[in-house]
Design a protein around this motif. Structure first.
Motif, PDB file in Angstrom:
ATOM      1  N   SER A  76       6.776  52.004  20.091  1.00  0.00           N
ATOM      2  CA  SER A  76       5.843  52.165  18.976  1.00  0.00           C
ATOM      3  C   SER A  76       5.583  53.634  18.654  1.00  0.00           C
ATOM      4  O   SER A  76       5.226  53.962  17.516  1.00  0.00           O
ATOM      5  CB  SER A  76       4.515  51.473  19.304  1.00  0.00           C
ATOM      6  N   HIS A  77       5.756  54.529  19.631  1.00  0.00           N
ATOM      7  CA  HIS A  77       5.423  55.936  19.423  1.00  0.00           C
ATOM      8  C   HIS A  77       6.608  56.884  19.577  1.00  0.00           C
ATOM      9  O   HIS A  77       6.532  58.034  19.126  1.00  0.00           O
ATOM     10  CB  HIS A  77       4.333  56.371  20.411  1.00  0.00           C
ATOM     11  N   LEU A  78       7.682  56.445  20.221  1.00  0.00           N
ATOM     12  CA  LEU A  78       8.767  57.360  20.562  1.00  0.00           C
ATOM     13  C   LEU A  78      10.138  56.722  20.367  1.00  0.00           C
ATOM     14  O   LEU A  78      10.300  55.499  20.501  1.00  0.00           O
ATOM     15  CB  LEU A  78       8.659  57.797  22.036  1.00  0.00           C
ATOM     16  N   TRP A  79      11.117  57.572  20.063  1.00  0.00           N
ATOM     17  CA  TRP A  79      12.528  57.243  20.243  1.00  0.00           C
ATOM     18  C   TRP A  79      12.945  57.734  21.624  1.00  0.00           C
ATOM     19  O   TRP A  79      12.535  58.808  22.057  1.00  0.00           O
ATOM     20  CB  TRP A  79      13.394  57.939  19.192  1.00  0.00           C
ATOM     21  N   HIS A  80      13.775  56.938  22.309  1.00  0.00           N
ATOM     22  CA  HIS A  80      14.319  57.344  23.603  1.00  0.00           C
ATOM     23  C   HIS A  80      15.836  57.231  23.578  1.00  0.00           C
ATOM     24  O   HIS A  80      16.403  56.441  22.804  1.00  0.00           O
ATOM     25  CB  HIS A  80      13.813  56.441  24.736  1.00  0.00           C
ATOM     26  N   LEU A  81      16.487  58.006  24.450  1.00  0.00           N
ATOM     27  CA  LEU A  81      17.886  57.758  24.772  1.00  0.00           C
ATOM     28  C   LEU A  81      17.923  56.823  25.967  1.00  0.00           C
ATOM     29  O   LEU A  81      17.267  57.063  26.986  1.00  0.00           O
ATOM     30  CB  LEU A  81      18.600  59.070  25.117  1.00  0.00           C
ATOM     31  N   GLY A  82      18.684  55.727  25.849  1.00  0.00           N
ATOM     32  CA  GLY A  82      18.778  54.748  26.926  1.00  0.00           C
ATOM     33  C   GLY A  82      20.212  54.327  27.166  1.00  0.00           C
ATOM     34  O   GLY A  82      21.045  54.365  26.258  1.00  0.00           O
ATOM     35  N   THR A  83      20.495  53.921  28.396  1.00  0.00           N
ATOM     36  CA  THR A  83      21.834  53.451  28.761  1.00  0.00           C
ATOM     37  C   THR A  83      21.722  52.122  29.502  1.00  0.00           C
ATOM     38  O   THR A  83      21.121  52.071  30.584  1.00  0.00           O
ATOM     39  CB  THR A  83      22.557  54.470  29.659  1.00  0.00           C
ATOM     40  N   PRO A  84      22.258  51.026  28.955  1.00  0.00           N
ATOM     41  CA  PRO A  84      22.250  49.751  29.672  1.00  0.00           C
ATOM     42  C   PRO A  84      23.311  49.746  30.773  1.00  0.00           C
ATOM     43  O   PRO A  84      24.495  49.919  30.507  1.00  0.00           O
ATOM     44  CB  PRO A  84      22.562  48.730  28.573  1.00  0.00           C
ATOM     45  N   VAL A  85      22.883  49.542  32.009  1.00  0.00           N
ATOM     46  CA  VAL A  85      23.760  49.566  33.177  1.00  0.00           C
ATOM     47  C   VAL A  85      23.848  48.158  33.759  1.00  0.00           C
ATOM     48  O   VAL A  85      22.832  47.456  33.852  1.00  0.00           O
ATOM     49  CB  VAL A  85      23.217  50.531  34.245  1.00  0.00           C
ATOM     50  N   THR A  86      25.035  47.738  34.137  1.00  0.00           N
ATOM     51  CA  THR A  86      25.214  46.445  34.805  1.00  0.00           C
ATOM     52  C   THR A  86      26.087  46.624  36.034  1.00  0.00           C
ATOM     53  O   THR A  86      26.920  47.532  36.095  1.00  0.00           O
ATOM     54  CB  THR A  86      25.860  45.400  33.869  1.00  0.00           C
ATOM     55  N   ALA A  87      25.903  45.749  37.009  1.00  0.00           N
ATOM     56  CA  ALA A  87      26.710  45.797  38.231  1.00  0.00           C
ATOM     57  C   ALA A  87      26.699  44.437  38.897  1.00  0.00           C
ATOM     58  O   ALA A  87      25.706  43.700  38.803  1.00  0.00           O
ATOM     59  CB  ALA A  87      26.175  46.853  39.197  1.00  0.00           C
ATOM     60  N   ARG A  88      27.805  44.108  39.556  1.00  0.00           N
ATOM     61  CA  ARG A  88      27.846  42.936  40.426  1.00  0.00           C
ATOM     62  C   ARG A  88      27.742  43.443  41.852  1.00  0.00           C
ATOM     63  O   ARG A  88      28.632  44.149  42.340  1.00  0.00           O
ATOM     64  CB  ARG A  88      29.118  42.114  40.226  1.00  0.00           C
ATOM     65  N   LEU A  89      26.651  43.086  42.518  1.00  0.00           N
ATOM     66  CA  LEU A  89      26.357  43.624  43.831  1.00  0.00           C
ATOM     67  C   LEU A  89      27.146  42.910  44.924  1.00  0.00           C
ATOM     68  O   LEU A  89      27.543  41.747  44.775  1.00  0.00           O
ATOM     69  CB  LEU A  89      24.858  43.493  44.123  1.00  0.00           C
ATOM     70  N   ARG A  90      27.349  43.631  46.032  1.00  0.00           N
ATOM     71  CA  ARG A  90      27.948  42.997  47.203  1.00  0.00           C
ATOM     72  C   ARG A  90      27.054  41.856  47.677  1.00  0.00           C
ATOM     73  O   ARG A  90      25.825  41.959  47.628  1.00  0.00           O
ATOM     74  CB  ARG A  90      28.102  44.014  48.343  1.00  0.00           C
ATOM     75  N   PRO A  91      27.643  40.759  48.151  1.00  0.00           N
ATOM     76  CA  PRO A  91      26.841  39.639  48.655  1.00  0.00           C
ATOM     77  C   PRO A  91      25.857  40.114  49.725  1.00  0.00           C
ATOM     78  O   PRO A  91      26.177  40.951  50.566  1.00  0.00           O
ATOM     79  CB  PRO A  91      27.879  38.678  49.232  1.00  0.00           C
ATOM     80  N   GLY A  92      24.659  39.559  49.691  1.00  0.00           N
ATOM     81  CA  GLY A  92      23.637  39.905  50.679  1.00  0.00           C
ATOM     82  C   GLY A  92      22.758  41.074  50.284  1.00  0.00           C
ATOM     83  O   GLY A  92      21.796  41.388  50.999  1.00  0.00           O
ATOM     84  N   THR A  93      23.054  41.729  49.160  1.00  0.00           N
ATOM     85  CA  THR A  93      22.245  42.861  48.722  1.00  0.00           C
ATOM     86  C   THR A  93      20.966  42.367  48.056  1.00  0.00           C
ATOM     87  O   THR A  93      21.000  41.500  47.189  1.00  0.00           O
ATOM     88  CB  THR A  93      23.019  43.743  47.726  1.00  0.00           C
ATOM     89  N   SER A  94      19.826  42.913  48.469  1.00  0.00           N
ATOM     90  CA  SER A  94      18.539  42.559  47.882  1.00  0.00           C
ATOM     91  C   SER A  94      18.160  43.576  46.811  1.00  0.00           C
ATOM     92  O   SER A  94      18.546  44.745  46.872  1.00  0.00           O
ATOM     93  CB  SER A  94      17.446  42.549  48.954  1.00  0.00           C
ATOM     94  N   VAL A  95      17.376  43.112  45.842  1.00  0.00           N
ATOM     95  CA  VAL A  95      16.862  44.032  44.839  1.00  0.00           C
ATOM     96  C   VAL A  95      16.088  45.170  45.494  1.00  0.00           C
ATOM     97  O   VAL A  95      16.100  46.314  45.011  1.00  0.00           O
ATOM     98  CB  VAL A  95      15.984  43.278  43.821  1.00  0.00           C
ATOM     99  N   LEU A  96      15.442  44.898  46.645  1.00  0.00           N
ATOM    100  CA  LEU A  96      14.675  45.942  47.321  1.00  0.00           C
ATOM    101  C   LEU A  96      15.581  47.010  47.917  1.00  0.00           C
ATOM    102  O   LEU A  96      15.200  48.188  47.980  1.00  0.00           O
ATOM    103  CB  LEU A  96      13.788  45.334  48.405  1.00  0.00           C
ATOM    104  N   ASP A  97      16.783  46.630  48.366  1.00  0.00           N
ATOM    105  CA  ASP A  97      17.744  47.627  48.827  1.00  0.00           C
ATOM    106  C   ASP A  97      18.029  48.640  47.721  1.00  0.00           C
ATOM    107  O   ASP A  97      18.023  49.855  47.939  1.00  0.00           O
ATOM    108  CB  ASP A  97      19.068  46.960  49.239  1.00  0.00           C
ATOM    109  N   VAL A  98      18.272  48.128  46.523  1.00  0.00           N
ATOM    110  CA  VAL A  98      18.637  48.981  45.396  1.00  0.00           C
ATOM    111  C   VAL A  98      17.430  49.786  44.912  1.00  0.00           C
ATOM    112  O   VAL A  98      17.547  50.979  44.601  1.00  0.00           O
ATOM    113  CB  VAL A  98      19.218  48.140  44.252  1.00  0.00           C
TER     114      VAL A  98
END
Length: 403
Positions: free
Chosen positions: A283-305
């Motif tokens: 609503s107040h700003l333009w930003h530069l953004g980059t959408p990042v995607t990845a397929r994580l190794r099995p067993g990886t938790s969001v908390l690890d990342v």
């Protein structure tokens, strides 16, 4: 948290029964709300609280899995699977506020149909975002000198603003106002430990979400103020997209995220970090953004990342150790949970964590707001002061509609 009243919740606060080391049952309280652009999570009460000897990724992830496993085995039939919710401070080596709530619910977020603007009502006797903050300006000047001397490439500096409403704030109305003005934001309201108040805001930035092993991140760095004039607004956006200074600032962030995430994927083609950013509007700003995607190794938790990524150069700087030293010496306040993280995680490793931005700590009628700006070579105290003023306006505009 003991003995607080939720102004916007007439049913009161949920009490959870936990056990002290001596076996005595003690009532404990919590309130957590986080709404992404699509879904809202409301949680109350404390079933378990996460306390670990060392606040680092592996320790937190292991302790969270154990805690959630214990909570899952103890839940009643028909109860939802337990989750961990809370907030992580800017300094990830300091204690986070993470709990397994006693009660949780999910609901879809209704599409916002209108925008809200305005100033904080009754704040004429208080500092306003346009008022000069000489301490912040001086800090930016010193940071630029250190950068020009080759000590760092970027440092993110913040300032605070204290305002007071005529009466205690209705946080439900405040959240609704922030959602209407920023329908793509992550709107949060978290009761902080120790009676510190409620951390309330509307962050435009997702650090990381994980669903079934697939990670999404959307880092933002580099910004410019919006204009009410459509032609000028479009021109501002295009200038931002071509700005060498802002593109360099953004690259610090995406390069750092790319290097960290390489350690969590099996193959290079499991990670996609576009080389060119896109425009993201708030609503107040333009930003530069980059959408990042990845397929994580099995067993990886969001908390690890989460713990591996945080804090990114978007909220700290580059190199990180030098930037953190500069922040500690130049900012005259403790950030606490500002530029930290707010989110949730489950036992399977799924979760969603946004960066704590465009926010303030609400204590009744009083609010301490926070805003920061990335300082690089070519930055000026005037420009960074103006940027923080625009960022402060996100919450101030919402406050003006409800105070």
């Amino acid at each position: 948290m003991n003995g607080f009243t939720v102004l916007d919740d007439p049913t009161g606060t949920v009490t959870a029964r936990t056990t002290n080391p001596d076996g005595a049952a003690t009532p404990r309280y919590a309130e957590f709300r986080l709404a992404s652009p699509e879904v809202a999570l409301d949680a109350h009460g404390v079933r378990e609280r996460l306390d670990v000897p060392s606040w680092d990724g592996p320790t937190v992830t292991a302790a969270a899995r154990e805690l959630l496993g214990r909570a899952a085995s103890a839940r009643w039939a028909g109860e939802p699977a337990p989750i961990l919710v809370g907030t992580i401070p800017f300094d990830p080596s300091r204690p986070a506020h993470l709990v397994v709530p006693a009660h949780q619910s999910w609901r879809p977020v209704a599409a916002a149909s209108r925008r809200r603007t305005g100033d904080v009502a009754g704040a004429a006797t208080h500092d306003l975002p346009g008022r000069d903050d000489a301490v912040f300006r001086a800090a930016v000047g010193r940071a630029v000198s250190r950068i020009e001397a080759g000590e760092a490439e970027k440092v993110v500096l913040a300032r605070t603003l204290d305002v007071s409403a005529p009466a205690p704030l209705d946080r439900a109305a405040l959240r609704a106002a922030m959602r209407e003005a920023n329908p793509d934001a992550y709107v949060f309201d978290v009761a902080l430990p120790g009676g510190q108040g409620h951390l309330v805001g509307a962050s435009p930035e997702l650090l990381v979400s994980v669903r079934d092993g697939v990670l999404h991140s959307h880092p933002l760095a580099g910004s410019a103020p919006r204009s009410a004039d459509p032609e000028e607004d479009r021109a501002t956006a295009q200038r931002l997209l071509a700005s060498e200074k802002d593109l360099r600032e953004h690259a610090f962030v995406t390069d750092a995220i790319r290097e960290v995430l390489r350690g969590f994927v099996e193959h290079d083609d499991d990670l996609d970090v576009p080389t060119t950013p896109e425009l993201v509007a708030t609503s107040h700003l333009w930003h530069l953004g980059t959408p990042v995607t990845a397929r994580l190794r099995p067993g990886t938790s969001v908390l690890d990342v989460v713990y591996a990524l945080h804090p990114t150069p978007a909220v700290c700087g580059h190199p990180q150790d030098v930037a953190r030293e500069l922040i500690g010496s130049l900012e005259p306040f403790d950030r606490g949970f500002y530029t930290g993280l707010v989110g949730w995680a489950d036992q399977a490793g799924n979760g969603e964590w946004a960066i704590v931005l465009r926010c303030g700590v609400v204590r009744g009628a009083d609010v301490r707001l926070f805003a920061g700006a990335g300082v690089v070579a070519g930055s000026t105290p005037e420009a960074e002061h103006a940027e923080t003023a625009v960022k402060l306006s996100t919450l101030l505009s919402a406050l003006g509609g409800v105070a």
